[in-house]
Design a protein around this motif. Structure first.
Motif, mmCIF file in Angstrom:
data_model
loop_
_atom_site.group_PDB
_atom_site.id
_atom_site.type_symbol
_atom_site.label_atom_id
_atom_site.label_comp_id
_atom_site.label_asym_id
_atom_site.label_seq_id
_atom_site.Cartn_x
_atom_site.Cartn_y
_atom_site.Cartn_z
ATOM 1 N N LEU A 124 0.823 -1.215 0.000
ATOM 2 C CA LEU A 124 0.000 0.000 0.000
ATOM 3 C C LEU A 124 0.856 1.263 0.000
ATOM 4 O O LEU A 124 0.371 2.357 0.284
ATOM 5 N N THR B 289 -5.642 7.578 1.396
ATOM 6 C CA THR B 289 -6.640 6.642 0.895
ATOM 7 C C THR B 289 -6.721 5.330 1.664
ATOM 8 O O THR B 289 -7.692 4.592 1.535
ATOM 9 N N VAL B 290 -5.718 4.992 2.459
ATOM 10 C CA VAL B 290 -5.716 3.695 3.129
ATOM 11 C C VAL B 290 -6.925 3.573 4.063
ATOM 12 O O VAL B 290 -7.323 4.519 4.735
ATOM 13 N N GLN C 78 -10.607 -1.868 4.602
ATOM 14 C CA GLN C 78 -10.767 -2.853 3.536
ATOM 15 C C GLN C 78 -9.454 -3.074 2.779
ATOM 16 O O GLN C 78 -9.074 -4.217 2.501
ATOM 17 N N GLN C 79 -8.764 -2.003 2.466
ATOM 18 C CA GLN C 79 -7.477 -2.131 1.773
ATOM 19 C C GLN C 79 -6.485 -2.911 2.620
ATOM 20 O O GLN C 79 -5.747 -3.759 2.115
ATOM 21 N N GLU D 17 -7.405 -6.689 2.606
ATOM 22 C CA GLU D 17 -7.116 -7.330 1.322
ATOM 23 C C GLU D 17 -5.613 -7.508 1.126
ATOM 24 O O GLU D 17 -5.163 -8.536 0.604
#
Length: 264
Positions: free
Chosen positions: A31, A112-113, A116-117, A120
Motif C-alpha cells: 500500500l 486513501t488507506v 478494507q485495503q 485485502e
C-alpha cells in the motif's frame, strides 16, 4: 474506531513473532506505506508504532493477535493507556511488561488507506506465504448469521475462563489501606488465575477486626482471582463457620470487600 484487528492461528512449531510481523509489513509496503519491523518485533512507520501485538502459545497452537492504527483518535488512546488509569502499584508480575512507544496512524502517510485495503493486502500476503499463492475466498461473518462449526468452537474456547484467565503468569500484589478502625496490609499471590497465597494483617486491636481480617485472608486462598473473590471468600466462611460474621462485625467485612474489589 479507526483501528483494525487481525489474528493469525498457526501450529506452535511454525510460530515466529518476527515472521508474522514481516508478513503484515509486506502488506503495508503493498500500500506504499514505509513500514518496517523493529528490534522488538513491532511494526513501525517512521519509527512510530502502528501495530501492537499479543501472543499466546499452548501445547499445539500459537495465536498472534495484532492491531493496526489506521485512523484512530491517538489522543484518546494515549489517555486510555495513561498510568493514571492503570494504578497497579505494588503488583509484580512474571509476565512480559508493555513498553510505552510513540504511535501514529497509517492515515498520516496515506490519504486513501482504509480497513478494507488493509484486510485485502494482508490476505494477499497470507496466501502467498501459506497457500502457494492460490487465491482463497474470504468468509464474511456478521452478527446475525450462524457461525461455522469450527469458528463457533474457537469462539467458545476463547471466551472461556480457562482461556482468559487460566494461564495468567504468576504475580504478587502488595496492598495497604487505612480504615477508621485500623490499618490493613495485604499480600496476594496468584498463578494461572487462582489465588494461591494471601497474607493479610492489621494493627487494629479489636477482636472483631482481627477475626474478620484473618478469616478473609484464609478463605480467599483457592478462589479465582476476580472482583468477586472477596465475596466468594465470605460465602465460603458462612458455609464452613456459620455465625462467624454477624451484626457486630459485618460492617468490617463490607469495608474490606469494597476495598479489595477496587484493587483486584
Amino acid at each position: 474506531m479507526g483501528n483494525s484487528i487481525y489474528t493469525i492461528f498457526m501450529p506452535r512449531e511454525a510460530f515466529s513473532r518476527r515472521a508474522n510481523a514481516e508478513l503484515v509489513t509486506k502488506a503495508l509496503l503493498q500500500l506504499d506505506l514505509p513500514a518496517r519491523v523493529n528490534e522488538r518485533h513491532d511494526i513501525v512507520v517512521d519509527n512510530h508504532k502502528v501495530s501492537g501485538s499479543a501472543y499466546k502459545l499452548i501445547s499445539a497452537r500459537a495465536y498472534h493477535h495484532g492491531t493496526m492504527l489506521i485512523d484512530a483518535d491517538t489522543h484518546l488512546l494515549k489517555g486510555c493507556l495513561s498510568k493514571k488509569y492503570m494504578d497497579k502499584a505494588g503488583m509484580v508480575s512474571k509476565g512480559v511488561a508493555s513498553v510505552p512507544s510513540p504511535i501514529t496512524n497509517l492515515r498520516d502517510y496515506s490519504y486513501t488507506v482504509d480497513h478494507q485495503q488493509f484486510c485485502e493486502a494482508v490476505l494477499d500476503e497470507f496466501v502467498k506465504e501459506y497457500n502457494d499463492g492460490q487465491a482463497v475466498q474470504p468468509v464474511i461473518i456478521n452478527s446475525v448469521q450462524q457461525l461455522p462449526e469450527q469458528v463457533e468452537k474457537t469462539r467458545q474456547e476463547l471466551s472461556s475462563w480457562d482461556w482468559v484467565y487460566g494461564q495468567t503468569p504468576e504475580f504478587t500484589y502488595h496492598l495497604d489501606q487505612e480504615f477508621s478502625w485500623g490499618h490493613v496490609r495485604a499480600f496476594v499471590r496468584s498463578k494461572h488465575g487462582w489465588i494461591t497465597e494471601v497474607d493479610m494483617t492489621t494493627d487494629a486491636v479489636g477482636a472483631h477486626e482481627v477475626t474478620v481480617v484473618s478469616a478473609l485472608a484464609v478463605a480467599m486462598k483457592g478462589c479465582a482471582y476476580s472482583l468477586d473473590a472477596p465475596e466468594r471468600a465470605i460465602h465460603k466462611i458462612n458455609q464452613e463457620i456459620p455465625g462467624l460474621f454477624n451484626n457486630e462485625n459485618m460492617h468490617i467485612a463490607d469495608q474490606l470487600i469494597a476495598w479489595l474489589k477496587r484493587k483486584l
